[in-house]
Design an enzyme around this catalytic site. Structure first.
Site, mmCIF file in Angstrom:
data_model
loop_
_atom_site.group_PDB
_atom_site.id
_atom_site.type_symbol
_atom_site.label_atom_id
_atom_site.label_comp_id
_atom_site.label_asym_id
_atom_site.label_seq_id
_atom_site.Cartn_x
_atom_site.Cartn_y
_atom_site.Cartn_z
ATOM 1 N N SER A 33 -28.664 -22.028 -7.680
ATOM 2 C CA SER A 33 -28.618 -23.213 -8.193
ATOM 3 C C SER A 33 -28.494 -23.483 -9.523
ATOM 4 C CB SER A 33 -29.764 -24.261 -7.370
ATOM 5 O OG SER A 33 -29.686 -25.408 -8.150
ATOM 6 N N TYR A 93 -38.873 -25.548 -6.179
ATOM 7 C CA TYR A 93 -37.556 -24.917 -5.800
ATOM 8 C C TYR A 93 -37.068 -23.971 -7.075
ATOM 9 C CZ TYR A 93 -32.695 -25.634 -5.052
ATOM 10 O OH TYR A 93 -31.145 -25.594 -4.593
HETATM 11 N N1 NAP Z 1 -25.882 -29.208 -1.921
HETATM 12 C C1 NAP Z 1 -26.214 -28.930 -3.019
HETATM 13 O O1 NAP Z 1 -26.394 -30.144 -3.824
HETATM 14 C C2 NAP Z 1 -26.752 -27.854 -3.733
HETATM 15 C C3 NAP Z 1 -26.865 -27.359 -5.021
HETATM 16 C C4 NAP Z 1 -27.552 -26.119 -5.441
HETATM 17 C C5 NAP Z 1 -27.777 -25.292 -4.615
HETATM 18 N N2 NAP Z 1 -27.519 -25.709 -3.344
HETATM 19 C C6 NAP Z 1 -28.046 -24.402 -2.246
HETATM 20 O O2 NAP Z 1 -27.071 -24.386 -1.489
HETATM 21 C C7 NAP Z 1 -27.555 -24.025 -0.318
HETATM 22 C C8 NAP Z 1 -27.210 -24.756 1.165
HETATM 23 O O3 NAP Z 1 -27.814 -26.120 0.542
HETATM 24 P P1 NAP Z 1 -27.151 -27.299 1.529
HETATM 25 O O4 NAP Z 1 -27.265 -28.495 0.601
HETATM 26 O O5 NAP Z 1 -25.863 -27.104 2.238
HETATM 27 O O6 NAP Z 1 -28.195 -27.555 2.436
HETATM 28 P P2 NAP Z 1 -28.247 -28.275 4.220
HETATM 29 O O7 NAP Z 1 -27.061 -29.110 4.062
HETATM 30 O O8 NAP Z 1 -29.691 -28.888 4.086
HETATM 31 O O9 NAP Z 1 -28.166 -27.145 5.014
HETATM 32 C C9 NAP Z 1 -29.199 -26.063 5.238
HETATM 33 C C10 NAP Z 1 -28.574 -25.203 6.369
HETATM 34 O O10 NAP Z 1 -29.594 -24.285 6.595
HETATM 35 C C11 NAP Z 1 -29.952 -24.270 8.041
HETATM 36 N N3 NAP Z 1 -31.469 -23.787 8.131
HETATM 37 C C12 NAP Z 1 -32.459 -24.451 7.780
HETATM 38 N N4 NAP Z 1 -33.619 -23.792 8.225
HETATM 39 C C13 NAP Z 1 -33.053 -22.667 8.803
HETATM 40 C C14 NAP Z 1 -33.750 -21.462 9.412
HETATM 41 N N5 NAP Z 1 -35.064 -21.167 9.183
HETATM 42 N N6 NAP Z 1 -33.037 -20.397 9.697
HETATM 43 C C15 NAP Z 1 -31.684 -20.565 9.574
HETATM 44 N N7 NAP Z 1 -31.011 -21.579 9.129
HETATM 45 C C16 NAP Z 1 -31.671 -22.722 8.685
HETATM 46 C C17 NAP Z 1 -29.696 -25.489 8.523
HETATM 47 O O11 NAP Z 1 -29.380 -25.420 9.921
HETATM 48 P P3 NAP Z 1 -29.934 -26.583 10.831
HETATM 49 O O12 NAP Z 1 -28.988 -27.757 10.600
HETATM 50 O O13 NAP Z 1 -29.324 -25.868 12.298
HETATM 51 O O14 NAP Z 1 -31.343 -26.623 11.077
HETATM 52 C C18 NAP Z 1 -28.518 -25.913 7.724
HETATM 53 O O15 NAP Z 1 -27.363 -25.277 8.373
HETATM 54 C C19 NAP Z 1 -29.095 -23.860 -0.384
HETATM 55 O O16 NAP Z 1 -29.361 -22.345 -0.611
HETATM 56 C C20 NAP Z 1 -29.340 -24.583 -1.477
HETATM 57 O O17 NAP Z 1 -30.356 -24.503 -2.211
HETATM 58 C C21 NAP Z 1 -27.169 -26.802 -2.626
#
Ligand code: NAP
Length: 249
Positions: A143, A156
């Site tokens: 991130s 975080y």
């Molecule tokens: N989006 C952003 O702005 C952003 C910015 C910087 C970094 N990131 C990083 O990018 C990554 C993805 O973020 P996102 O925003 O796409 O998150 P998200 O939309 O909340 O998606 C999270 C995913 O993780 C899965 N998950 C949660 N708990 C789990 C577990 N115990 N075992 C297996 N799968 C699990 C969820 O599955 P279910 O829905 O099936 O529970 C979902 O598919 C993260 O590492 C985050 O820190 C995101």
């Protein structure tokens, strides 16, 4: 892309959000994709959509925090698709805000579970397959908070910094084995869970991005696809910010 012994990518947390976009992109690039998630319906839907588009994918519902489950899942993937040679460590749980006074060890540990403990156990589970194949790609989703650190996100940010340390140390040790380890660090990229974020807050963030726009999940997926590709064979231990230049300011 040249042929490898096995061309199988596991994307953790790919049932929605950035992970789903990464899974779709890797499939479009020719990878057979193991789509991991917790929600069975969503996980199956992402895999089915890839197959409907002509790609190869299968759903693997498993908790990335549970070591025995992960070892079993990696075995199942090898049976169904082949040994994993690309691992994208993307899954995340809730990311609660918290300041210096309001963040204790339990809050930090909960984030470390996702960004240090889980990458460690999933990584160790796929390593034997990569070593046998003589090649591997590991891409962590970190991130921008490690570079441009906000207030009120102590747990975080601490855990994401630990994830970068893990990636760098693995990169050093695995380089000689043909296994690269890199990280992609997105800025704020709205996904489904951000539907509750008011436009005024999005606009405030957008105003801090030199490019003046928000990034998309496909922007993040493109960076992952590069690290996964043969073109990135000589690149390891690197962080790639996907943030429209925001970390520069
Ligand atoms: N989006 C952003 O702005 C952003 C910015 C910087 C970094 N990131 C990083 O990018 C990554 C993805 O973020 P996102 O925003 O796409 O998150 P998200 O939309 O909340 O998606 C999270 C995913 O993780 C899965 N998950 C949660 N708990 C789990 C577990 N115990 N075992 C297996 N799968 C699990 C969820 O599955 P279910 O829905 O099936 O529970 C979902 O598919 C993260 O590492 C985050 O820190 C995101």
């Amino acid at each position: 892309m040249t042929e490898r012994t096995s061309h199988v990518a596991l994307v953790t947390g790919a049932s929605r959000g950035l992970g789903a976009a990464i899974a779709r992109r890797l499939a479009a690039d020719g990878w057979s994709v193991a789509v991991n998630g917790i929600d069975a319906e969503e996980t199956e839907a992402v895999a089915a959509a890839i197959v409907a588009d002509g790609g190869t994918a299968a759903p693997f519902v498993a908790d990335v925090l549970d070591e025995a489950t992960i070892v079993a899942m990696v075995g199942d993937i090898a049976t169904v698709l082949g040994p994993v040679t690309c691992l994208v460590l993307n899954a995340t749980g809730p990311q609660p805000d918290g300041d210096v006074d309001g963040t204790g060890w339990p809050e930090v540990e909960a984030e470390l579970d996702f960004f240090a403990r889980s990458p460690l156990i999933v990584g160790q589970a796929v390593l034997p397959g990569m070593r046998a194949a003589g090649t591997g790609r590991i891409v962590h989703i970190d991130s921008e908070v490690v570079s441009k650190t906000p207030a009120n996100r102590v747990a975080y940010t601490t855990a994401k910094a630990a994830q970068v340390g893990l990636a760098r140390s693995w990169a050093v040790e695995l380089a000689a084995e043909g296994i690269t380890v890199n990280t992609v660090a997105p800025g704020f990229v709205p996904v489904e869970r951000h539907d509750v974020v008011a436009e005024v807050h999005r606009e405030a963030y957008r105003a801090t991005v030199p490019m003046g726009t928000m990034g998309s999940p496909d922007d993040v997926a493109a960076a992952v696809a590069f690290f996964a590709s043969d073109d990135a064979r000589f690149i390891t231990g690197q962080r790639l910010l996907v943030d429209g230049g925001r970390s520069l300011g």
